[in-house]
Design an enzyme around this catalytic site. Structure first.
Site, PDB file in Angstrom:
ATOM      1  N   ASP A  83       0.856  -1.079  -0.026  1.00  0.00           N
ATOM      2  CA  ASP A  83       0.015  -0.013  -0.038  1.00  0.00           C
ATOM      3  C   ASP A  83       0.948   1.286  -0.030  1.00  0.00           C
ATOM      4  O   ASP A  83       1.564   1.541   1.006  1.00  0.00           O
ATOM      5  CB  ASP A  83      -0.732   0.029   1.406  1.00  0.00           C
ATOM      6  CG  ASP A  83      -1.790   1.072   1.312  1.00  0.00           C
ATOM      7  OD1 ASP A  83      -1.847   1.954   0.471  1.00  0.00           O
ATOM      8  OD2 ASP A  83      -2.737   1.276   2.074  1.00  0.00           O
ATOM      9  N   VAL A  84       0.923   1.921  -1.185  1.00  0.00           N
ATOM     10  CA  VAL A  84       1.804   3.171  -1.332  1.00  0.00           C
ATOM     11  C   VAL A  84       1.741   4.227  -0.186  1.00  0.00           C
ATOM     12  O   VAL A  84       2.353   5.007  -0.188  1.00  0.00           O
ATOM     13  CB  VAL A  84       1.952   3.340  -2.704  1.00  0.00           C
ATOM     14  CG1 VAL A  84       2.251   2.402  -3.889  1.00  0.00           C
ATOM     15  CG2 VAL A  84       0.687   4.106  -3.070  1.00  0.00           C
ATOM     16  N   LYS A  87      -1.967  15.602  -9.412  1.00  0.00           N
ATOM     17  CA  LYS A  87      -0.914  15.377 -10.551  1.00  0.00           C
ATOM     18  C   LYS A  87      -0.090  16.700 -10.874  1.00  0.00           C
ATOM     19  O   LYS A  87       1.143  16.522 -11.316  1.00  0.00           O
ATOM     20  CB  LYS A  87      -1.903  14.887 -11.892  1.00  0.00           C
ATOM     21  CG  LYS A  87      -2.578  13.668 -11.634  1.00  0.00           C
ATOM     22  CD  LYS A  87      -1.547  12.598 -11.522  1.00  0.00           C
ATOM     23  CE  LYS A  87      -2.171  10.998 -11.336  1.00  0.00           C
ATOM     24  NZ  LYS A  87      -1.362  10.133 -11.229  1.00  0.00           N
ATOM     25  N   ASN A 116       3.666   4.475  -9.826  1.00  0.00           N
ATOM     26  CA  ASN A 116       2.354   4.646 -10.729  1.00  0.00           C
ATOM     27  C   ASN A 116       1.078   4.630 -10.188  1.00  0.00           C
ATOM     28  O   ASN A 116       0.086   5.092 -10.847  1.00  0.00           O
ATOM     29  CB  ASN A 116       2.467   3.706 -11.934  1.00  0.00           C
ATOM     30  CG  ASN A 116       1.413   3.337 -12.504  1.00  0.00           C
ATOM     31  OD1 ASN A 116       0.863   4.034 -13.612  1.00  0.00           O
ATOM     32  ND2 ASN A 116       0.432   2.467 -12.281  1.00  0.00           N
ATOM     33  N   TYR A 139      -8.128  15.678  -8.124  1.00  0.00           N
ATOM     34  CA  TYR A 139      -7.420  15.005  -8.817  1.00  0.00           C
ATOM     35  C   TYR A 139      -6.090  15.647  -9.696  1.00  0.00           C
ATOM     36  O   TYR A 139      -5.049  15.213  -9.517  1.00  0.00           O
ATOM     37  CB  TYR A 139      -8.079  14.118  -9.941  1.00  0.00           C
ATOM     38  CG  TYR A 139      -7.054  13.345 -10.881  1.00  0.00           C
ATOM     39  CD1 TYR A 139      -6.828  12.036 -10.310  1.00  0.00           C
ATOM     40  CD2 TYR A 139      -6.773  13.544 -12.064  1.00  0.00           C
ATOM     41  CE1 TYR A 139      -5.946  11.122 -11.370  1.00  0.00           C
ATOM     42  CE2 TYR A 139      -6.177  12.911 -13.064  1.00  0.00           C
ATOM     43  CZ  TYR A 139      -5.524  11.487 -12.486  1.00  0.00           C
ATOM     44  OH  TYR A 139      -4.893  10.872 -13.194  1.00  0.00           O
TER      45      TYR A 139
HETATM   46  P1  NAD Z   1      -5.938   1.498 -12.885  1.00  0.00           P
HETATM   47  O1  NAD Z   1      -7.111   1.487 -11.809  1.00  0.00           O
HETATM   48  O2  NAD Z   1      -6.129   0.229 -13.865  1.00  0.00           O
HETATM   49  O3  NAD Z   1      -4.648   1.056 -12.351  1.00  0.00           O
HETATM   50  C1  NAD Z   1      -4.205   1.612 -10.897  1.00  0.00           C
HETATM   51  C2  NAD Z   1      -3.614   0.602 -10.073  1.00  0.00           C
HETATM   52  O4  NAD Z   1      -3.176   1.036  -8.823  1.00  0.00           O
HETATM   53  C3  NAD Z   1      -4.377  -0.537  -9.684  1.00  0.00           C
HETATM   54  O5  NAD Z   1      -3.992  -1.944  -9.910  1.00  0.00           O
HETATM   55  C4  NAD Z   1      -4.755  -0.348  -8.141  1.00  0.00           C
HETATM   56  O6  NAD Z   1      -5.071  -1.360  -7.414  1.00  0.00           O
HETATM   57  C5  NAD Z   1      -3.353   0.125  -7.706  1.00  0.00           C
HETATM   58  N1  NAD Z   1      -3.536   1.165  -6.213  1.00  0.00           N
HETATM   59  C6  NAD Z   1      -4.562   1.886  -6.104  1.00  0.00           C
HETATM   60  N2  NAD Z   1      -4.396   2.109  -4.840  1.00  0.00           N
HETATM   61  C7  NAD Z   1      -3.065   1.577  -4.456  1.00  0.00           C
HETATM   62  C8  NAD Z   1      -2.387   1.937  -3.246  1.00  0.00           C
HETATM   63  N3  NAD Z   1      -2.651   2.648  -2.229  1.00  0.00           N
HETATM   64  N4  NAD Z   1      -1.060   1.025  -3.121  1.00  0.00           N
HETATM   65  C9  NAD Z   1      -0.729   0.421  -4.281  1.00  0.00           C
HETATM   66  N5  NAD Z   1      -1.589   0.267  -5.432  1.00  0.00           N
HETATM   67  C10 NAD Z   1      -2.681   0.913  -5.325  1.00  0.00           C
HETATM   68  O7  NAD Z   1      -5.781   2.779 -13.510  1.00  0.00           O
HETATM   69  P2  NAD Z   1      -4.584   3.174 -14.683  1.00  0.00           P
HETATM   70  O8  NAD Z   1      -5.325   3.994 -15.688  1.00  0.00           O
HETATM   71  O9  NAD Z   1      -3.676   2.149 -14.980  1.00  0.00           O
HETATM   72  O10 NAD Z   1      -3.835   4.347 -13.658  1.00  0.00           O
HETATM   73  C11 NAD Z   1      -2.422   4.169 -13.457  1.00  0.00           C
HETATM   74  C12 NAD Z   1      -2.220   5.479 -13.337  1.00  0.00           C
HETATM   75  O11 NAD Z   1      -1.870   6.335 -14.383  1.00  0.00           O
HETATM   76  C13 NAD Z   1      -2.469   6.477 -12.180  1.00  0.00           C
HETATM   77  O12 NAD Z   1      -1.553   7.220 -11.432  1.00  0.00           O
HETATM   78  C14 NAD Z   1      -3.353   7.340 -12.943  1.00  0.00           C
HETATM   79  O13 NAD Z   1      -3.569   8.438 -12.262  1.00  0.00           O
HETATM   80  C15 NAD Z   1      -2.511   7.715 -14.130  1.00  0.00           C
HETATM   81  N6  NAD Z   1      -3.583   8.144 -15.244  1.00  0.00           N
HETATM   82  C16 NAD Z   1      -4.523   7.261 -15.629  1.00  0.00           C
HETATM   83  C17 NAD Z   1      -5.023   7.893 -16.924  1.00  0.00           C
HETATM   84  C18 NAD Z   1      -6.198   7.001 -17.618  1.00  0.00           C
HETATM   85  O14 NAD Z   1      -6.909   7.821 -18.725  1.00  0.00           O
HETATM   86  N7  NAD Z   1      -6.469   5.964 -17.321  1.00  0.00           N
HETATM   87  C19 NAD Z   1      -4.801   9.111 -17.279  1.00  0.00           C
HETATM   88  C20 NAD Z   1      -3.615   9.976 -16.782  1.00  0.00           C
HETATM   89  C21 NAD Z   1      -3.010   9.311 -15.747  1.00  0.00           C
END
Ligand code: NAD
Length: 260
Positions: free
Chosen positions: A70-71, A166, A96, A162
């Protein structure tokens, strides 16, 4: 068109938030490139119920281990770095893990504010700190790549909280790049645009539809939502020797959205 194919044979890579989505694609790409990958997440199962990431990497002939992390918990991050020492110590740390909490600035509760900042800002900050200290303790500087967002620069409705996390990732990346440069540690970030994942329930479909229909604050110039695979190569590039002179940078992978 040519193709960059970085290799990470013998290197150890940690990817937080790699059970699903972007992190999963990044972890798999590093696994394919020969790295030992530590898949760090609160959940082992991907959101779509597919085979867990570490298992997939092993099935593909790679080396990977799931480490429940858990980060938001600083000591869990220290334990994660300790686990990486079993593989020779971390060379590449990908911070990430992230989540989304929407809602108007008029209504957000303190609990919601704290939850999103705990994962998206604090989790990245202490991920950088834990990795950098571990690299320095081992006298083996490496590379850190964070996940920022188009929202690091661009405000959108009903997501101040959010965007603020970021924006923090952008400055954590730049500030730590500045401070850690003298130690030979590079720190960069990838800033994805609209990527089709289950980041928010139903987002895979919604992002795909919105991007194709221009139903966003502005159209995506390349006309489609991105996939986790579209984004993954940017992490490998930034982590590789090809990017030896790149630090403090946010690399947008957003189909041109930022340029609009
Ligand atoms: P996702 O929900 O598919 O993946 C996120 C992962 O983070 C999941 O596996 C989740 O279990 C894990 N997670 C959540 N809380 C956690 C914690 N406390 N400790 C450890 N792990 C934890 O979403 P994604 O789209 O793959 O997002 C990944 C990153 O990309 C995030 O930082 C998100 O903000 C960023 N992002 C996503 C998008 C998009 O459009 N999907 C756009 C820009 C940025």
């Amino acid at each position: 068109m040519g193709r960059l194919q970085p290799t990470f044979d013998g290197e150890t890579v940690i990817v937080t938030g790699s059970a699903s989505g972007i992190g999963r694609a990044v972890a798999r790409r590093f696994g394919d490139a020969g790295a030992s990958v530590l898949v760090a997440d609160i959940d082992e199962e991907p959101k779509d119920g597919d085979v867990p990431t570490a298992e997939t990497i092993r099935d593909d002939g790679g080396t990977a281990e799931f480490v429940r992390t858990d980060v938001t918990d600083r000591s869990a991050l220290t334990d994660l770095l300790e686990a990486a020492r079993e593989y020779g110590g971390v060379d590449v740390m990908v911070n990430n893990a992230g989540l989304f909490v929407g809602g108007s600035v008029l209504d957000l509760t303190p609990e919601e504010f704290e939850r999103i900042h705990a994962v998206n800002a604090k989790g990245i900050y202490f991920g950088v700190q834990a990795a950098a200290n571990d690299m320095l303790d081992r006298d083996d500087p490496g590379v850190i790549v964070n996940t920022a967002s188009i929202s690091s620069n661009l405000a959108q409705f009903d997501q101040v909280q959010y965007d603020s996390t970021k924006g923090a990732v952008r400055m954590i990346t730049r500030g730590s790049a500045l401070e850690l440069a003298e130690h030979g540690i590079r720190v960069n970030a990838v800033a994805p645009g609209q990527i089709a994942t289950e980041f928010i329930e139903g987002w895979t479909e919604e992002a795909t539809e919105k991007a194709a229909s221009d139903d966003l604050v502005k159209p995506v110039p390349l006309g489609r939502a991105g996939t986790p695979q579209d984004v993954a190569s940017a992490y490998l590039y930034l982590a590789s020797e090809n990017a030896d002179y790149v630090t403090g940078e946010l690399l947008h992978v957003d189909g041109g959205w930022q340029a609009f």
